[in-house]
Design a protein around this motif. Structure first.
Motif, PDB file in Angstrom:
ATOM      1  N   LYS A  57       0.809  -1.220   0.000  1.00 39.29           N
ATOM      2  CA  LYS A  57       0.000   0.000   0.000  1.00 39.29           C
ATOM      3  C   LYS A  57       0.845   1.274   0.000  1.00 39.29           C
ATOM      4  N   SER A 163      -8.000  -0.981   3.741  1.00 40.55           N
ATOM      5  CA  SER A 163      -8.637  -0.899   2.437  1.00 40.55           C
ATOM      6  C   SER A 163      -7.581  -1.167   1.356  1.00 40.55           C
ATOM      7  N   ASN A 165      -6.285  -0.166  -1.358  1.00 39.31           N
ATOM      8  CA  ASN A 165      -5.884   0.899  -2.279  1.00 39.31           C
ATOM      9  C   ASN A 165      -4.495   1.365  -1.876  1.00 39.31           C
ATOM     10  N   SER A 171     -10.747   4.476  -1.932  1.00 40.42           N
ATOM     11  CA  SER A 171     -10.944   3.083  -1.514  1.00 40.42           C
ATOM     12  C   SER A 171     -11.688   2.295  -2.598  1.00 40.42           C
ATOM     13  N   GLU A 200     -16.066   2.960   4.567  1.00 38.44           N
ATOM     14  CA  GLU A 200     -15.424   2.119   5.562  1.00 38.44           C
ATOM     15  C   GLU A 200     -16.228   2.049   6.859  1.00 38.44           C
ATOM     16  N   HIS A 258      -6.976  12.377   2.306  1.00 37.42           N
ATOM     17  CA  HIS A 258      -7.191  10.940   2.192  1.00 37.42           C
ATOM     18  C   HIS A 258      -8.270  10.735   1.132  1.00 37.42           C
TER      19      HIS A 258
HETATM   20 MG    MG Z   1      -8.160   3.141   3.970  1.00 38.13          MG
END
Ligand code: MG
Ligand code: TXA
Length: 378
Positions: A57, A163, A165, A171, A200, A258
């Protein structure tokens, strides 16, 4: 140049689940569907697997992981204490919680598991520090997606899964999103179809004294949690941190920027039809003349939104995505990340997003949180 894509995307047949479970037991990574978003799973008790998650990630190790568990749930309310179960699995230390905290924790888990709720609890020393960024707590969740449940049970070990991504990005809510994010760096993606919730899990911190803090709004609406608790949730203890920060934080992973598309995204102060003259002028100064823009509309019809946008700013509109024609936040949540991804891949050079209407059911808070972070300076 196109990147090599070596991940296999497999249907969750019994054979493929067994293969994925074997891969996990041997320290490998598997992308799995959950009801919220796709997760990048690794065995939570193997530091090498955890290190591989952070590497794939490109995630900084100060951002701790959620550990996913599963066991058969009795839905008649007679389930044994979920906290005792977690303790028996060497994940948490119940003794560090006062009686009222134990009661709160068990009530929350009985009400929301399996489902989009993550509870942060005092950790057992057996949980690797890498999973928790060296904190004294561990984040735990029992997803309700049958494929995630089957995979955790087949692996026979709790699965750490952020997640799926690249760090800071949008995500994934479909297997193909995982393929484009991580396809060049993981071996296997289980395809469980589009995610049903789309944002999420809600992350709650249960303090030893029984105070419950909301660390991240998500798929379990705060109002429903408050109904189970019988009182209001508290907010996180620390202010939000800066993207460059490296020390562990009391409310970690709450980075301002984010869920970000590659293109610049501006979160509008109001839906298009409610923008004031001053707001329109301020926005116009941020949109270079002739720039093709992409619009994430909250509700209504794409054609009408496009016409309104063109009339307001006189700029070409390259793409429009409507989150929910009828303005239902649960539908909007389900479509949020895929719509952002579409706009990011469109010919638009600048993205505008309408704010989400905050609803009583509560998913509006999670959507608005994600939009705010997607628009945050980076
Ligand atoms: Mg995440
Ligand atoms: O729905 C979800 O929660 C998805 C699916 C895959 O389950 N997972 C997910 O994980 O969103 P991730 O890594 O993207 O977000 C984990 C966040 C951290 O960024 C942090 O905010 C919080 O959970 N967290 C984890 N451990 C924590 C801890 N010990 N204390 C406080 N917050 C923690």
């Amino acid at each position: 140049m196109t990147e090599p894509r070596r991940a296999e995307v497999l249907q969750p047949t019994p054979e493929n689940l067994a293969r994925a479970a074997e891969l996990l037991r041997s320290g490998g990574l598997v992308a799995m569907p959950t009801e919220t978003v796709y997760g990048l799973a690794g065995a939570a008790n193997q530091p090498e697997a955890l290190a591989a998650i952070f590497a794939a990630k490109e995630r900084p190790t100060f951002d701790p992981l959620i550990v996913h568990v599963s066991w058969p749930i009795e839905k008649d309310g007679t389930d044994t204490s979920p906290l005792d179960r977690l303790e028996a699995m060497d994940l948490i230390r119940v003794s560090q919680l006062q009686i009222q905290a134990r009661d709160m924790g068990n009530r929350l888990l009985r009400a929301f598991w399996p489902g989009p709720l993550t509870l942060v609890l005092p950790k057992s020393p057996d949980v690797p520090d890498l999973a928790t960024s060296g904190l004294g707590t561990v984040a735990l969740r029992m997803p309700r997606h049958p494929v995630a449940r089957a995979l955790i049970e087949a692996a026979g070990v709790p699965l750490a899964a952020p997640s799926a991504n690249r760090f800071g990005r949008i995500s994934p809510t479909r297997a193909e999103h995982v393929l484009s994010e991580l396809g060049d760096r993981i071996p296997l993606i289980l395809d469980g179809g589009p995610c049903e919730v789309g944002v999420e899990s809600t992350v709650l911190l249960l303090q030893p004294d029984g105070v419950v803090r909301l660390l991240r709004p998500g798929g379990a609406p705060a109002e429903k949690i408050e109904a189970v608790l019988g009182h209001k949730l508290e907010g996180p203890v620390t202010a939000r941190s800066h993207p460059g920060e490296t020390a562990p934080q009391a409310a970690p992973g709450m980075l301002e920027s984010h869920y970000a598309p590659r293109k610049k995204l501006i979160l509008l102060p109001a839906v298009l039809e409610n923008l004031s003259g001053d707001e329109v002028r301020a926005l116009a100064s941020q949109i270079p003349p002739g720039t093709p823009v992409g619009l994430l509309a909250f509700q209504g019809k794409a054609e009408a939104a496009k016409a309104r946008l063109e009339a307001l700013f006189g700029t070409p509109v390259a793409a429009v995505r409507v989150l929910s024609a009828e303005g239902h936040p649960d539908e909007a949540a389900r479509k949020l990340f895929a719509s952002l991804r579409d706009l990011d891949h469109s010919s638009a050079q600048l993205l505008l997003a309408e704010p989400c209407v905050i609803d009583a059911e509560g998913l509006g808070h999670a959507i608005q949180d994600r939009l705010r972070r997607a628009a945050a300076p980076r």
